[in-house]
Every structure is written in C-alpha cells, then in structure tokens.
Design a protein around this motif. Sequence first.
Motif, PDB file in Angstrom:
ATOM      1  N   ALA A  27     113.475  -8.057 105.720  1.00  0.00           N
ATOM      2  CA  ALA A  27     113.157  -7.031 104.724  1.00  0.00           C
ATOM      3  C   ALA A  27     111.816  -7.326 104.060  1.00  0.00           C
ATOM      4  O   ALA A  27     110.980  -6.432 103.906  1.00  0.00           O
ATOM      5  CB  ALA A  27     114.266  -6.954 103.683  1.00  0.00           C
ATOM      6  N   ASP A  28     111.610  -8.572 103.679  1.00  0.00           N
ATOM      7  CA  ASP A  28     110.348  -8.961 103.038  1.00  0.00           C
ATOM      8  C   ASP A  28     109.164  -8.757 103.979  1.00  0.00           C
ATOM      9  O   ASP A  28     108.088  -8.333 103.549  1.00  0.00           O
ATOM     10  CB  ASP A  28     110.413 -10.415 102.567  1.00  0.00           C
ATOM     11  N   LYS A  29     109.371  -9.048 105.252  1.00  0.00           N
ATOM     12  CA  LYS A  29     108.310  -8.854 106.256  1.00  0.00           C
ATOM     13  C   LYS A  29     107.942  -7.376 106.323  1.00  0.00           C
ATOM     14  O   LYS A  29     106.764  -7.013 106.307  1.00  0.00           O
ATOM     15  CB  LYS A  29     108.792  -9.367 107.613  1.00  0.00           C
ATOM     16  N   MET A  30     108.953  -6.513 106.384  1.00  0.00           N
ATOM     17  CA  MET A  30     108.691  -5.081 106.448  1.00  0.00           C
ATOM     18  C   MET A  30     107.982  -4.591 105.190  1.00  0.00           C
ATOM     19  O   MET A  30     107.011  -3.845 105.262  1.00  0.00           O
ATOM     20  CB  MET A  30     110.012  -4.315 106.650  1.00  0.00           C
ATOM     21  N   ILE A  31     108.435  -5.040 104.034  1.00  0.00           N
ATOM     22  CA  ILE A  31     107.803  -4.630 102.776  1.00  0.00           C
ATOM     23  C   ILE A  31     106.331  -5.060 102.763  1.00  0.00           C
ATOM     24  O   ILE A  31     105.460  -4.299 102.345  1.00  0.00           O
ATOM     25  CB  ILE A  31     108.575  -5.206 101.573  1.00  0.00           C
ATOM     26  N   GLY A  32     106.055  -6.263 103.244  1.00  0.00           N
ATOM     27  CA  GLY A  32     104.670  -6.742 103.309  1.00  0.00           C
ATOM     28  C   GLY A  32     103.810  -5.922 104.257  1.00  0.00           C
ATOM     29  O   GLY A  32     102.655  -5.591 103.939  1.00  0.00           O
ATOM     30  N   GLU A  33     104.364  -5.582 105.412  1.00  0.00           N
ATOM     31  CA  GLU A  33     103.607  -4.769 106.379  1.00  0.00           C
ATOM     32  C   GLU A  33     103.370  -3.360 105.847  1.00  0.00           C
ATOM     33  O   GLU A  33     102.307  -2.774 106.060  1.00  0.00           O
ATOM     34  CB  GLU A  33     104.319  -4.737 107.731  1.00  0.00           C
ATOM     35  N   VAL A  34     104.355  -2.825 105.145  1.00  0.00           N
ATOM     36  CA  VAL A  34     104.197  -1.497 104.552  1.00  0.00           C
ATOM     37  C   VAL A  34     103.111  -1.529 103.467  1.00  0.00           C
ATOM     38  O   VAL A  34     102.324  -0.588 103.347  1.00  0.00           O
ATOM     39  CB  VAL A  34     105.539  -0.968 104.003  1.00  0.00           C
ATOM     40  N   ALA A  35     103.041  -2.607 102.719  1.00  0.00           N
ATOM     41  CA  ALA A  35     101.983  -2.733 101.700  1.00  0.00           C
ATOM     42  C   ALA A  35     100.605  -2.735 102.369  1.00  0.00           C
ATOM     43  O   ALA A  35      99.654  -2.133 101.842  1.00  0.00           O
ATOM     44  CB  ALA A  35     102.183  -4.005 100.880  1.00  0.00           C
ATOM     45  N   LYS A  36     100.498  -3.382 103.520  1.00  0.00           N
ATOM     46  CA  LYS A  36      99.226  -3.381 104.269  1.00  0.00           C
ATOM     47  C   LYS A  36      98.902  -1.975 104.768  1.00  0.00           C
ATOM     48  O   LYS A  36      97.734  -1.559 104.760  1.00  0.00           O
ATOM     49  CB  LYS A  36      99.287  -4.355 105.440  1.00  0.00           C
ATOM     50  N   LEU A  37      99.924  -1.242 105.208  1.00  0.00           N
ATOM     51  CA  LEU A  37      99.708   0.145 105.637  1.00  0.00           C
ATOM     52  C   LEU A  37      99.223   0.987 104.464  1.00  0.00           C
ATOM     53  O   LEU A  37      98.286   1.780 104.608  1.00  0.00           O
ATOM     54  CB  LEU A  37     100.997   0.737 106.212  1.00  0.00           C
ATOM     55  N   ASP A  38      99.833   0.801 103.321  1.00  0.00           N
ATOM     56  CA  ASP A  38      99.429   1.547 102.124  1.00  0.00           C
ATOM     57  C   ASP A  38      97.960   1.264 101.796  1.00  0.00           C
ATOM     58  O   ASP A  38      97.187   2.190 101.538  1.00  0.00           O
ATOM     59  CB  ASP A  38     100.340   1.160 100.961  1.00  0.00           C
ATOM     60  N   ALA A  39      97.574   0.002 101.852  1.00  0.00           N
ATOM     61  CA  ALA A  39      96.172  -0.356 101.575  1.00  0.00           C
ATOM     62  C   ALA A  39      95.237   0.245 102.614  1.00  0.00           C
ATOM     63  O   ALA A  39      94.162   0.765 102.266  1.00  0.00           O
ATOM     64  CB  ALA A  39      96.026  -1.874 101.534  1.00  0.00           C
ATOM     65  N   ALA A  40      95.630   0.183 103.878  1.00  0.00           N
ATOM     66  CA  ALA A  40      94.796   0.749 104.937  1.00  0.00           C
ATOM     67  C   ALA A  40      94.648   2.258 104.756  1.00  0.00           C
ATOM     68  O   ALA A  40      93.549   2.802 104.919  1.00  0.00           O
ATOM     69  CB  ALA A  40      95.397   0.442 106.305  1.00  0.00           C
ATOM     70  N   ALA A  41      95.731   2.921 104.411  1.00  0.00           N
ATOM     71  CA  ALA A  41      95.677   4.373 104.224  1.00  0.00           C
ATOM     72  C   ALA A  41      94.816   4.743 103.026  1.00  0.00           C
ATOM     73  O   ALA A  41      94.079   5.733 103.072  1.00  0.00           O
ATOM     74  CB  ALA A  41      97.084   4.928 104.067  1.00  0.00           C
ATOM     75  N   LYS A  42      94.878   3.951 101.983  1.00  0.00           N
ATOM     76  CA  LYS A  42      94.021   4.210 100.822  1.00  0.00           C
ATOM     77  C   LYS A  42      92.556   4.063 101.184  1.00  0.00           C
ATOM     78  O   LYS A  42      91.697   4.723 100.609  1.00  0.00           O
ATOM     79  CB  LYS A  42      94.378   3.272  99.670  1.00  0.00           C
ATOM     80  N   GLY A  43      92.262   3.189 102.157  1.00  0.00           N
ATOM     81  CA  GLY A  43      90.889   3.004 102.615  1.00  0.00           C
ATOM     82  C   GLY A  43      90.386   4.149 103.472  1.00  0.00           C
ATOM     83  O   GLY A  43      89.180   4.328 103.636  1.00  0.00           O
ATOM     84  N   GLY A  44      91.295   4.917 104.060  1.00  0.00           N
ATOM     85  CA  GLY A  44      90.914   6.113 104.795  1.00  0.00           C
ATOM     86  C   GLY A  44      90.467   5.901 106.232  1.00  0.00           C
ATOM     87  O   GLY A  44      90.049   6.852 106.886  1.00  0.00           O
ATOM     88  N   SER A  45      90.559   4.687 106.756  1.00  0.00           N
ATOM     89  CA  SER A  45      90.137   4.413 108.123  1.00  0.00           C
ATOM     90  C   SER A  45      91.292   4.618 109.082  1.00  0.00           C
ATOM     91  O   SER A  45      92.310   3.918 109.006  1.00  0.00           O
ATOM     92  CB  SER A  45      89.628   2.972 108.245  1.00  0.00           C
ATOM     93  N   LEU A  46      91.131   5.543 110.026  1.00  0.00           N
ATOM     94  CA  LEU A  46      92.184   5.808 110.997  1.00  0.00           C
ATOM     95  C   LEU A  46      92.472   4.569 111.840  1.00  0.00           C
ATOM     96  O   LEU A  46      93.629   4.266 112.123  1.00  0.00           O
ATOM     97  CB  LEU A  46      91.814   6.990 111.893  1.00  0.00           C
ATOM     98  N   ASP A  47      91.447   3.826 112.216  1.00  0.00           N
ATOM     99  CA  ASP A  47      91.664   2.609 113.008  1.00  0.00           C
ATOM    100  C   ASP A  47      92.489   1.581 112.246  1.00  0.00           C
ATOM    101  O   ASP A  47      93.389   0.947 112.799  1.00  0.00           O
ATOM    102  CB  ASP A  47      90.335   2.000 113.453  1.00  0.00           C
ATOM    103  N   ALA A  48      92.202   1.418 110.965  1.00  0.00           N
ATOM    104  CA  ALA A  48      92.973   0.479 110.142  1.00  0.00           C
ATOM    105  C   ALA A  48      94.414   0.961 109.986  1.00  0.00           C
ATOM    106  O   ALA A  48      95.358   0.156 110.012  1.00  0.00           O
ATOM    107  CB  ALA A  48      92.315   0.302 108.775  1.00  0.00           C
ATOM    108  N   ILE A  49      94.599   2.267 109.844  1.00  0.00           N
ATOM    109  CA  ILE A  49      95.940   2.838 109.728  1.00  0.00           C
ATOM    110  C   ILE A  49      96.716   2.619 111.017  1.00  0.00           C
ATOM    111  O   ILE A  49      97.893   2.247 110.988  1.00  0.00           O
ATOM    112  CB  ILE A  49      95.870   4.332 109.350  1.00  0.00           C
ATOM    113  N   LYS A  50      96.064   2.821 112.151  1.00  0.00           N
ATOM    114  CA  LYS A  50      96.729   2.606 113.442  1.00  0.00           C
ATOM    115  C   LYS A  50      97.240   1.175 113.555  1.00  0.00           C
ATOM    116  O   LYS A  50      98.390   0.947 113.953  1.00  0.00           O
ATOM    117  CB  LYS A  50      95.764   2.891 114.595  1.00  0.00           C
ATOM    118  N   ALA A  51      96.392   0.214 113.233  1.00  0.00           N
ATOM    119  CA  ALA A  51      96.790  -1.194 113.331  1.00  0.00           C
ATOM    120  C   ALA A  51      97.937  -1.511 112.381  1.00  0.00           C
ATOM    121  O   ALA A  51      98.921  -2.168 112.759  1.00  0.00           O
ATOM    122  CB  ALA A  51      95.590  -2.101 113.044  1.00  0.00           C
TER     123      ALA A  51
END
Length: 154
Positions: A108-132
């Motif tokens: 669960a903690d791993k997923m929450i951490g990865e989701v936080a990274k997705l949130d940060a990537a999406a806030k940055g607006g880079s499609l490549d970062a969002i894909k990763a």
Amino acid sequence: MNRLLVASVATLGALASLPAAAQFQKPEDAIKYRQSVYTVMANHFGRVVAMAQGKVPFDAKVAADNAAIVADLAKLPFTAFGEGTDKGLPQRAKPEVWKESAKFRAAADKMIGEVAKLDAAAKGGSLDAIKAAAGAVGQSCKACHDDFRAEKPL
C-alpha cells in the motif's frame, strides 16, 4: 457563543482521535467503502492512462486534475481493512491481506508513493514524465493485486 465553539472543537477533536475502524458500524460498511474508493480511483487513473497510451488526446490540466484525485484517494481504502472485514460481503481481498498485514501495508505504501510521483509528474505537465510515472503506478497496483486480490469474489 464561545462555549459553543469550544464544545464543538472539543467534540470534533474527540471524534478525530477515534480509531479509523470505528468509522464503520459494520464490517460490510468498511468493505463497501474500500470497494467504492478503489472504483473511483481506478476510474480517474484510467483517464490518465488513456492519455499516456495515446487513446485520448493529452490535456495537461485534465491529467493533473485526475492525478490529484487519485493521489487523494490512494490514502483512503486502507483504514477499511480492519479486523473482521475479511467477511461480510463478497469481495476480492484474499486472506493474505490480514495474514501478511506488514507485507500488505508495504505494498500500500509503495502504491501511495508511486501515485504521489504521478501527481507531481502531472502537475509538471510533461506527457513523457506522466507516462513513466503511470507505468510505475500500474506496476505497484499489479504487484499488490497479484499477492492480495482474488480473480473472483470470495
């Protein structure tokens, strides 16, 4: 007026200090809650994934909005896996959720951490970062599902 305010704040503080499991009157309530959270989370994550896979046009604001919702929701379902919530309604949670609770919490903690990274990537607006980041979220979800989620309701 001040006494009412103090009493209200004291009451809210007392309620907030109750264990999370006390929020559910019956095990069935907890099961319905976590299933609902996962359904909504999957819906919003799916919108981001559809953009990452090129199935729908990329819209940075829509991706960021949906990733933020997923990040908020990702923290919610785990309070609903308390004692006694392994029975009561058909569900896909395997008994290992409760038997291997430390491993489940780590997933669960791993997923929450990865989701936080997705949130940060999406806030940055880079499609490549969002894909990763979306790929890493998907991998963390799959790993948990492999160990803790049955194919069909138990």
